[in-house]
Design a protein around this motif. Structure first.
Motif: not given
Length: 230
Positions: A208-217, A193-197, A219-224
């Motif tokens: 968790a806050m995910v850093r993505h090319a479309r902007g921060p998101q 899903a992108g970068g997660v600290a 998500v409950t599961d970055p692997w979903a």
């Protein structure tokens, strides 16, 4: 303060990212186009080390979003490069076993990296990882960038789900490794899903806050769901 150049394409054309270059890859460039409002330090910095880091932003076909760094912490500039101006790409994992110039070994960030490199059975052993930030930049360019107060930034590729328990163990391990050097290790997990600290994922928050090319998101599961062009 980071400033960013206006994109050299219409916003409606910023639809994707070229998968050949991933966030945190360091790019050696043949040339750097100049845009209006460019900070005064950019040309000297590029002459000193013609490298830029891939940043997370959607781009039009043929372009890559990049970031440049100057000699001061406040000197950061986001801009764009055409793919024809890219000479080579150096991903963080290509730097995982590199060493700085001998006279730079004693700097705390490099001492912490050396400790991780020596521990071939440690918590990082099962992951693809590498240094980013000032440490990665200096290792790639051999240009003095790291200071006595620099942190050690890491990228850890995690294509499969990382349990919260394993994240806590990994965070504790990195903190223990950094403690003798009196610095902080700032690790980011690169997920589908992108970068997660790492620290945020280990904190067991509902989202968790995910850093993505479309902007921060959030998500409950970055692997979903695997996002294209993360």
């Amino acid at each position: 303060m980071q400033v960013c150049a206006a994109p050299p394409f219409a916003a409606s054309h910023a639809l994707s990212c070229d998968a050949r270059w991933r966030p945190h890859d360091l790019l050696r460039l043949h040339r750097l186009s100049q845009f209006d409002g460019e900070p005064a330090w950019v040309r000297a910095s590029f002459a000193r080390a013609p490298y830029a880091v891939v940043r997370r932003a959607l781009a039009a076909d043929g372009f890559v979003a990049i970031g440049l760094r100057g000699t001061e912490r406040s000197q950061r500039y986001g801009t764009w490069v055409h793919r024809d101006d890219i000479e080579i790409a150096v991903p963080p994992e290509a730097l995982a076993r590199r060493s700085p110039l001998a006279e730079r070994n004693a700097l705390p960030a490099f001492a912490a990296l050396a400790a991780l490199q020596r521990d071939t059975a440690g918590a990082l052993a099962g992951f693809v990882w590498g240094p980013t930030g000032s440490v990665g930049f200096e290792l790639a360019t051999q240009t003095p960038t790291v200071t006595f107060s620099s942190d050690l930034d890491l990228l850890i590729r995690v294509p499969e789900e990382l349990s919260r328990h394993m994240a806590i163990q990994l965070l504790d391990y990195l903190q223990a490794t950094a403690q003798p050097a009196s610095i902080r290790v700032d690790a980011q997990l690169e997920t589908p899903a992108g970068g997660v600290a790492l620290a945020e994922w280990a904190a067991n928050k509902p989202r968790a806050m995910v850093r993505h090319a479309r902007g921060p998101q959030l998500v409950t599961d970055p692997w979903a769901h695997a996002h294209d062009n993360a």
